[in-house]
Design a protein around this motif. Structure first.
Motif, PDB file in Angstrom:
ATOM      1  N   ASP A  31       5.815 -11.310 -13.700  1.00 15.75           N
ATOM      2  CA  ASP A  31       4.385 -11.195 -13.399  1.00 15.75           C
ATOM      3  C   ASP A  31       3.571 -11.505 -14.648  1.00 15.75           C
ATOM      4  OD1 ASP A  31       1.894 -10.612 -12.378  1.00 15.75           O
ATOM      5  OD2 ASP A  31       2.121  -8.443 -12.541  1.00 15.75           O
ATOM      6  N   GLY A  32       3.040 -12.728 -14.694  1.00 13.69           N
ATOM      7  CA  GLY A  32       2.291 -13.159 -15.867  1.00 13.69           C
ATOM      8  C   GLY A  32       1.001 -12.413 -16.088  1.00 13.69           C
ATOM      9  N   LEU A  33       0.356 -11.975 -15.000  1.00 15.27           N
ATOM     10  CA  LEU A  33      -0.934 -11.286 -15.145  1.00 15.27           C
ATOM     11  C   LEU A  33      -0.790  -9.903 -15.767  1.00 15.27           C
ATOM     12  CD1 LEU A  33      -2.987 -12.157 -11.939  1.00 15.27           C
ATOM     13  CD2 LEU A  33      -3.480 -12.822 -14.290  1.00 15.27           C
ATOM     14  N   ASP A  42     -13.084  -8.134 -13.983  1.00 16.84           N
ATOM     15  CA  ASP A  42     -13.200  -7.123 -12.928  1.00 16.84           C
ATOM     16  C   ASP A  42     -12.324  -7.459 -11.724  1.00 16.84           C
ATOM     17  OD1 ASP A  42     -14.985  -5.678 -14.423  1.00 16.84           O
ATOM     18  OD2 ASP A  42     -16.766  -6.563 -13.487  1.00 16.84           O
ATOM     19  N   ILE A  43     -12.138  -8.751 -11.442  1.00 25.31           N
ATOM     20  CA  ILE A  43     -11.317  -9.144 -10.289  1.00 25.31           C
ATOM     21  C   ILE A  43      -9.882  -8.675 -10.482  1.00 25.31           C
ATOM     22  CG2 ILE A  43     -10.449 -11.092  -8.930  1.00 25.31           C
ATOM     23  CD1 ILE A  43     -12.957 -12.636  -9.717  1.00 25.31           C
ATOM     24  N   TYR A  44      -9.391  -8.736 -11.705  1.00 23.16           N
ATOM     25  CA  TYR A  44      -8.037  -8.277 -12.005  1.00 23.16           C
ATOM     26  C   TYR A  44      -7.891  -6.800 -11.631  1.00 23.16           C
ATOM     27  CZ  TYR A  44      -4.248  -6.481 -15.010  1.00 23.16           C
ATOM     28  OH  TYR A  44      -3.141  -5.834 -15.491  1.00 23.16           O
ATOM     29  N   TYR A  45      -8.839  -5.985 -12.017  1.00 24.38           N
ATOM     30  CA  TYR A  45      -8.728  -4.545 -11.744  1.00 24.38           C
ATOM     31  C   TYR A  45      -8.972  -4.219 -10.271  1.00 24.38           C
ATOM     32  CZ  TYR A  45      -8.279  -3.787 -16.721  1.00 24.38           C
ATOM     33  OH  TYR A  45      -7.806  -3.797 -18.009  1.00 24.38           O
ATOM     34  N   LYS A  46      -9.842  -4.963  -9.618  1.00 23.52           N
ATOM     35  CA  LYS A  46     -10.066  -4.739  -8.194  1.00 23.52           C
ATOM     36  C   LYS A  46      -8.856  -5.179  -7.363  1.00 23.52           C
ATOM     37  CE  LYS A  46     -15.111  -5.199  -8.413  1.00 23.52           C
ATOM     38  NZ  LYS A  46     -16.290  -6.056  -8.085  1.00 23.52           N
ATOM     39  N   SER A  47      -8.177  -6.225  -7.817  1.00 22.58           N
ATOM     40  CA  SER A  47      -7.022  -6.740  -7.091  1.00 22.58           C
ATOM     41  C   SER A  47      -5.786  -5.873  -7.284  1.00 22.58           C
ATOM     42  CB  SER A  47      -6.699  -8.173  -7.557  1.00 22.58           C
ATOM     43  OG  SER A  47      -7.780  -9.040  -7.327  1.00 22.58           O
ATOM     44  N   LEU A  51      -1.925  -0.947 -10.212  1.00 25.30           N
ATOM     45  CA  LEU A  51      -0.925  -1.707 -10.955  1.00 25.30           C
ATOM     46  C   LEU A  51      -1.473  -2.326 -12.239  1.00 25.30           C
ATOM     47  CD1 LEU A  51       2.057  -2.547 -10.726  1.00 25.30           C
ATOM     48  CD2 LEU A  51       1.301  -4.620  -9.548  1.00 25.30           C
ATOM     49  N   ALA A  52      -2.772  -2.510 -12.317  1.00 23.40           N
ATOM     50  CA  ALA A  52      -3.364  -3.141 -13.502  1.00 23.40           C
ATOM     51  C   ALA A  52      -3.119  -2.282 -14.749  1.00 23.40           C
ATOM     52  CB  ALA A  52      -4.855  -3.344 -13.291  1.00 23.40           C
ATOM     53  N   ILE A  53      -2.953  -2.941 -15.872  1.00 23.05           N
ATOM     54  CA  ILE A  53      -2.806  -2.246 -17.148  1.00 23.05           C
ATOM     55  C   ILE A  53      -4.200  -1.886 -17.651  1.00 23.05           C
ATOM     56  CG2 ILE A  53      -1.856  -2.356 -19.474  1.00 23.05           C
ATOM     57  CD1 ILE A  53       0.237  -2.621 -17.249  1.00 23.05           C
ATOM     58  N   LYS A  54      -4.420  -0.614 -17.899  1.00 23.02           N
ATOM     59  CA  LYS A  54      -5.749  -0.154 -18.327  1.00 23.02           C
ATOM     60  C   LYS A  54      -6.137  -0.805 -19.660  1.00 23.02           C
ATOM     61  CE  LYS A  54      -5.793   4.310 -15.946  1.00 23.02           C
ATOM     62  NZ  LYS A  54      -4.711   3.955 -15.002  1.00 23.02           N
ATOM     63  N   GLU A  55      -7.430  -1.078 -19.764  1.00 20.37           N
ATOM     64  CA  GLU A  55      -7.914  -1.806 -20.935  1.00 20.37           C
ATOM     65  C   GLU A  55      -7.580  -1.101 -22.241  1.00 20.37           C
ATOM     66  OE1 GLU A  55     -12.088  -3.459 -22.918  1.00 20.37           O
ATOM     67  OE2 GLU A  55     -12.061  -2.871 -20.805  1.00 20.37           O
ATOM     68  N   ALA A 298      -3.091 -10.195  -6.173  1.00 25.01           N
ATOM     69  CA  ALA A 298      -3.260  -8.860  -5.602  1.00 25.01           C
ATOM     70  C   ALA A 298      -1.928  -8.127  -5.547  1.00 25.01           C
ATOM     71  CB  ALA A 298      -3.852  -8.958  -4.206  1.00 25.01           C
ATOM     72  N   GLN A 299      -1.949  -6.843  -5.824  1.00 26.48           N
ATOM     73  CA  GLN A 299      -0.743  -6.040  -5.677  1.00 26.48           C
ATOM     74  C   GLN A 299      -0.425  -5.844  -4.200  1.00 26.48           C
ATOM     75  OE1 GLN A 299      -2.413  -2.300  -7.508  1.00 26.48           O
ATOM     76  NE2 GLN A 299      -1.450  -1.325  -5.718  1.00 26.48           N
ATOM     77  N   ASN A 300       0.822  -5.518  -3.892  1.00 24.98           N
ATOM     78  CA  ASN A 300       1.205  -5.264  -2.511  1.00 24.98           C
ATOM     79  C   ASN A 300       1.165  -3.758  -2.211  1.00 24.98           C
ATOM     80  OD1 ASN A 300       3.604  -4.138  -3.530  1.00 24.98           O
ATOM     81  ND2 ASN A 300       4.747  -6.049  -3.283  1.00 24.98           N
ATOM     82  N   ALA A 301       1.610  -3.374  -1.029  1.00 22.43           N
ATOM     83  CA  ALA A 301       1.535  -1.967  -0.609  1.00 22.43           C
ATOM     84  C   ALA A 301       2.616  -1.108  -1.249  1.00 22.43           C
ATOM     85  CB  ALA A 301       1.643  -1.890   0.908  1.00 22.43           C
ATOM     86  N   SER A 302       3.522  -1.721  -1.997  1.00 27.17           N
ATOM     87  CA  SER A 302       4.637  -0.979  -2.603  1.00 27.17           C
ATOM     88  C   SER A 302       4.492  -0.838  -4.110  1.00 27.17           C
ATOM     89  CB  SER A 302       5.961  -1.679  -2.277  1.00 27.17           C
ATOM     90  OG  SER A 302       6.148  -1.807  -0.888  1.00 27.17           O
ATOM     91  N   ASN A 303       3.256  -0.950  -4.594  1.00 21.81           N
ATOM     92  CA  ASN A 303       2.985  -0.894  -6.035  1.00 21.81           C
ATOM     93  C   ASN A 303       3.759  -1.951  -6.804  1.00 21.81           C
ATOM     94  OD1 ASN A 303       1.046   1.206  -6.242  1.00 21.81           O
ATOM     95  ND2 ASN A 303       2.669   2.714  -5.877  1.00 21.81           N
ATOM     96  N   GLY A 304       3.872  -3.113  -6.177  1.00 27.64           N
ATOM     97  CA  GLY A 304       4.500  -4.249  -6.826  1.00 27.64           C
ATOM     98  C   GLY A 304       3.696  -5.500  -6.548  1.00 27.64           C
TER      99      GLY A 304
END
Length: 376
Positions: A31-33, A42-47, A51-55, A298-304
């Motif tokens: 996962d490159g992102l 903001d799109i990264y954190y909304k998507s 799963l997003a890495i906090k700033e 976007a992340q999936n429903a399984s936190n992946g």
């Protein structure tokens, strides 16, 4: 029937400019992102709400991008000017199958084109005809990947130089000097065995010249890098080394698993680079790190995350023309069915590595002309 089952076809030594390419494959689709993170987007954190890495955890590279917090070892190399990050790497009409996408990367084919030789294998075909004994491309594995298979010359797969040497000693009763048969297939098998035995002798001789005392971690990836470092430092004339690490197919509970893998990769490469540098060999080596595809935005429903398309790759070298972040941040506002759009064809990187690092005819090997990148 007398050829041992461990036998792999061997290539031949080619006279090069002394430079070496080390290819690291992250199998499964890293996962490159969440590796190189657009922490101001903001799109990264909304998507990726969970799963997003906090700033505040991101290891900052510039005002837009940062590394996963499991990669401080890679950041050390980055701060030394030894790392280039290339974003948005992929190919037209991407395929989300692990097997097909890896075939595309390993053969350097178009997505609708099927080729039975790999890009390193064709490099061997183009440069090794009539060469002397020994090998020019080694894969640290039990089997040879498609990337290393040529039309007439293959690389050599081995996991342990000492074990490989001992296996070939056990096979010597079948390796009779001057053997000649009316059966062409049998002659070919004996010739292959003789060449592989010669390669084993050569590698064993070189391998015994140097034993690294660097602090490699006790995991399979680090051990493979140590083997490569010992062969390079001992003076083996091999031009291409290939190794891989699995576990990057993170559909479920990605964050912890990916972090562990990224930490292993980063720390292994830091030790490897430090080992080469301490032994005055770093100038010879370029490391190329890639995965067969990235993941969906976007992340999936399984936190992946599920299979995606374009991704980032890493180059590590002491002679980079542009260290740091090479090109633009991924555009999360312009996606193709939820996936990143590639901006750089991976074969542009291959063309550059073949031409600049291996002193080879990239157009001949890749079958067409790709614009090279000003990276090394």
């Amino acid at each position: 029937m007398m050829i041992p089952g461990f036998l792999r076809a061997s290539g031949s030594l080619v006279s090069t400019n002394g430079k070496k390419l080390v290819i690291v494959q992250l199998s499964g689709g890293n996962d490159g992102l969440n590796t190189i993170i657009p922490y101001r987007n903001d799109i990264y954190y909304k998507s990726r709400p969970s799963l997003a890495i906090k700033e505040d955890k991101v290891i900052k590279l510039n005002d837009e991008l940062g590394m996963n917090d499991a990669m401080p070892a890679m950041k050390e190399l980055y701060d030394q000017g030894l790392v280039t990050v290339i974003n948005n790497v992929g190919y037209p009409n991407p395929d989300r199958s692990h097997f097909r996408s890896m075939d595309i990367w390993q053969t350097a084919s178009d997505s609708r084109e099927y080729i039975t030789t790999g890009w390193i294998g064709r490099y061997l075909d183009a440069t090794c005809a009539g060469c002397a004994k020994s090998i020019n491309a080694i894969e640290i594995d039990d089997s040879l990947s498609l990337a290393m298979k040529g039309e007439s010359i293959n690389g050599l797969a081995l996991h342990d130089v000492g074990l490989f040497y001992n296996m070939m000693k056990d096979a010597q009763p079948f390796n009779k000097p001057g053997f000649n048969s009316s059966n062409d297939n049998l002659n070919y098998l004996y010739k292959t065995l003789a060449e592989t035995s010669s390669s084993a002798d050569y590698l064993h001789e070189k391998y015994n010249l140097f034993r690294s005392k660097a602090g490699y971690a006790n995991n399979a990836f680090a051990k493979d890098l140590k083997t490569i470092a010992e062969l390079i430092i001992s003076g083996a004339e091999t031009s291409v080394f290939y190794t891989s690490m699995g576990g990057f197919d993170t559909h479920v509970n990605q964050q912890g698993a990916q972090a562990n893998h990224l930490r292993e990769v980063s720390e292994g490469l830091r030790t490897f680079v430090g080992d080469l540098k301490a032994n005055n060999r770093l100038e010879e080596v370029t490391v190329f790190v890639f995965s067969e595809f990235g993941r969906r935005v976007a992340q999936n429903a399984s936190n992946g995350t599920d299979h995606g398309t374009a991704n980032n790759v890493f180059l590590i070298s002491s002679h980079l023309k542009k260290a740091g972040v090479f090109n633009e941040t991924p555009d999360l506002a312009q996606l193709d069915n939820g996936d990143l759009i590639h901006r750089i064809d991976f074969r542009q990187i291959y063309a550059t590595l073949l031409n600049k690092c291996l002193n080879a005819n990239d157009e001949l090997i890749l079958g067409r002309k790709f614009d090279q990148l000003q990276i090394c």
